[in-house]
Design an enzyme around this catalytic site. Structure first.
Site, PDB file in Angstrom:
ATOM      1  N   ASP A  78       0.862  -1.182   0.000  1.00  0.00           N
ATOM      2  CA  ASP A  78       0.000   0.000   0.000  1.00  0.00           C
ATOM      3  C   ASP A  78       0.900   1.233   0.000  1.00  0.00           C
ATOM      4  O   ASP A  78       2.043   1.180   0.475  1.00  0.00           O
ATOM      5  CB  ASP A  78      -0.909   0.007   1.227  1.00  0.00           C
ATOM      6  CG  ASP A  78      -1.903   1.154   1.205  1.00  0.00           C
ATOM      7  OD1 ASP A  78      -2.432   1.465   0.125  1.00  0.00           O
ATOM      8  OD2 ASP A  78      -2.144   1.758   2.270  1.00  0.00           O
ATOM      9  N   GLU A  81       0.809   5.704   0.666  1.00  0.00           N
ATOM     10  CA  GLU A  81       0.106   6.936   1.007  1.00  0.00           C
ATOM     11  C   GLU A  81       0.781   8.050   0.221  1.00  0.00           C
ATOM     12  O   GLU A  81       1.988   7.996  -0.056  1.00  0.00           O
ATOM     13  CB  GLU A  81       0.153   7.215   2.508  1.00  0.00           C
ATOM     14  CG  GLU A  81      -0.569   6.181   3.368  1.00  0.00           C
ATOM     15  CD  GLU A  81      -2.055   6.069   3.078  1.00  0.00           C
ATOM     16  OE1 GLU A  81      -2.632   7.029   2.529  1.00  0.00           O
ATOM     17  OE2 GLU A  81      -2.632   5.014   3.389  1.00  0.00           O
ATOM     18  N   GLU A  84      -5.967  18.471   3.318  1.00  0.00           N
ATOM     19  CA  GLU A  84      -6.963  17.412   3.087  1.00  0.00           C
ATOM     20  C   GLU A  84      -6.312  16.038   3.021  1.00  0.00           C
ATOM     21  O   GLU A  84      -6.907  15.028   3.441  1.00  0.00           O
ATOM     22  CB  GLU A  84      -7.775  17.680   1.819  1.00  0.00           C
ATOM     23  CG  GLU A  84      -6.972  17.824   0.549  1.00  0.00           C
ATOM     24  CD  GLU A  84      -6.573  19.254   0.244  1.00  0.00           C
ATOM     25  OE1 GLU A  84      -6.363  19.559  -0.944  1.00  0.00           O
ATOM     26  OE2 GLU A  84      -6.480  20.067   1.203  1.00  0.00           O
ATOM     27  N   HIS A 141      -4.305  10.522   5.990  1.00  0.00           N
ATOM     28  CA  HIS A 141      -3.256   9.611   6.474  1.00  0.00           C
ATOM     29  C   HIS A 141      -2.563  10.069   7.755  1.00  0.00           C
ATOM     30  O   HIS A 141      -1.810   9.303   8.356  1.00  0.00           O
ATOM     31  CB  HIS A 141      -2.212   9.356   5.387  1.00  0.00           C
ATOM     32  CG  HIS A 141      -1.709  10.583   4.689  1.00  0.00           C
ATOM     33  ND1 HIS A 141      -1.097  11.626   5.345  1.00  0.00           N
ATOM     34  CD2 HIS A 141      -1.733  10.908   3.371  1.00  0.00           C
ATOM     35  CE1 HIS A 141      -0.734  12.549   4.462  1.00  0.00           C
ATOM     36  NE2 HIS A 141      -1.128  12.152   3.252  1.00  0.00           N
ATOM     37  N   HIS A 151      -5.339   6.378   7.529  1.00  0.00           N
ATOM     38  CA  HIS A 151      -4.939   5.414   6.502  1.00  0.00           C
ATOM     39  C   HIS A 151      -3.439   5.136   6.567  1.00  0.00           C
ATOM     40  O   HIS A 151      -2.691   5.431   5.642  1.00  0.00           O
ATOM     41  CB  HIS A 151      -5.336   5.925   5.118  1.00  0.00           C
ATOM     42  CG  HIS A 151      -6.804   5.859   4.861  1.00  0.00           C
ATOM     43  ND1 HIS A 151      -7.405   4.854   4.145  1.00  0.00           N
ATOM     44  CD2 HIS A 151      -7.801   6.678   5.254  1.00  0.00           C
ATOM     45  CE1 HIS A 151      -8.706   5.066   4.089  1.00  0.00           C
ATOM     46  NE2 HIS A 151      -8.967   6.175   4.762  1.00  0.00           N
ATOM     47  N   ASP A 179      -2.994  -0.741   6.998  1.00  0.00           N
ATOM     48  CA  ASP A 179      -3.873  -1.090   5.879  1.00  0.00           C
ATOM     49  C   ASP A 179      -3.438  -2.399   5.224  1.00  0.00           C
ATOM     50  O   ASP A 179      -4.271  -3.213   4.813  1.00  0.00           O
ATOM     51  CB  ASP A 179      -3.885   0.027   4.839  1.00  0.00           C
ATOM     52  CG  ASP A 179      -4.752   1.205   5.275  1.00  0.00           C
ATOM     53  OD1 ASP A 179      -5.309   1.150   6.378  1.00  0.00           O
ATOM     54  OD2 ASP A 179      -4.862   2.171   4.507  1.00  0.00           O
TER      55      ASP A 179
END
Length: 225
Positions: free
Chosen positions: A8, A10, A53, A58, A151, A156
């Site tokens: 994953d 970010e 945002e 995260h 996140h 995750d």
């Protein structure tokens, strides 16, 4: 046993074509769809600001990433970890797109799309018309989400590893695979035949109460000859 990598990322935003960058990469090694315990995790200085945002998603700010290695500094270690294994991700095209952009910037070849395994596409085929975000799938498979306040890529990955196992056949299959790998300790249960039986003997008061109860019943079978 088949090796695969579940990963994953970010990022600072949604589109690498407009300058968004990777700020975190996490990956978990799987053998026959089960985590081996080997992980790769790194925070990356994106060399740019982190929009508010994105930070809300995260949890990372520009200050958190200042002084972290650049992508080019960690690329070789990441590529060594993933090797030539299939690469599993949720909405994998998003992660592949960002990594390919970072690899190109570091003068390295893009990832082979033939390696891509997208759990979002698998979930859509299995649950058409239903929400198939990672959170939705965790709830559907009764996977604990209590730690997922942001996140975080490594968390995750750990959640997605459980989801992926369910999508591939469920936890019963996981138990079978773990047994094959020796990941579950063998447990044997032996009856203790040396114990003396302890018969249950009712008291006189209990016998009297039972007899009184039977008198209130119509033709109780317990009194039949």
């Amino acid at each position: 046993m088949a090796r695969s990598i579940l990963f994953d990322t970010e990022t600072t935003g949604l589109d690498p074509a407009t300058g968004d960058r990777v700020i975190e990469i996490a990956a978990i090694e799987l053998m026959s769809d089960l985590p081996t315990g080997r992980t790769f995790h790194v925070l990356i200085d994106p060399e740019r600001d982190v929009p508010e945002e994105a930070s809300r998603v995260h949890g990372f700010t520009r200050a958190d990433l200042a002084g972290k290695p650049l992508f080019a500094d960690v690329a070789a270690d990441f590529l060594s970890f993933i090797g030539d294994a299939p690469l599993i991700a949720h909405n994998a095209r998003f992660d592949f797109g960002f990594l390919d952009t970072e690899l190109k910037r570091a003068a390295l070849p893009a990832l082979d799309r033939k390696r891509m395994v997208d759990t979002l596409e698998i979930a859509k085929e299995r649950f058409p018309g239903l929400p198939n975000s990672l959170d939705a799938l965790c709830r559907r498979f009764s996977i604990d989400l209590s730690e997922r306040t942001t996140h975080n890529a490594l968390l995750d990955c750990r959640l997605l590893a459980q989801v992926y196992l369910e999508l591939m056949g469920g936890r019963q299959r996981g138990l079978e695979l773990a047994a094959e790998q020796g990941a579950l300790a063998a447990v044997s249960y032996t009856l203790d035949r040396t114990r003396t039986p302890r018969p249950v003997v009712p008291t006189q008061a209990e016998l009297a109460a039972h007899a009184a109860f039977l008198q209130r019943l119509k033709e109780p079978i317990w009194l039949a000859e």
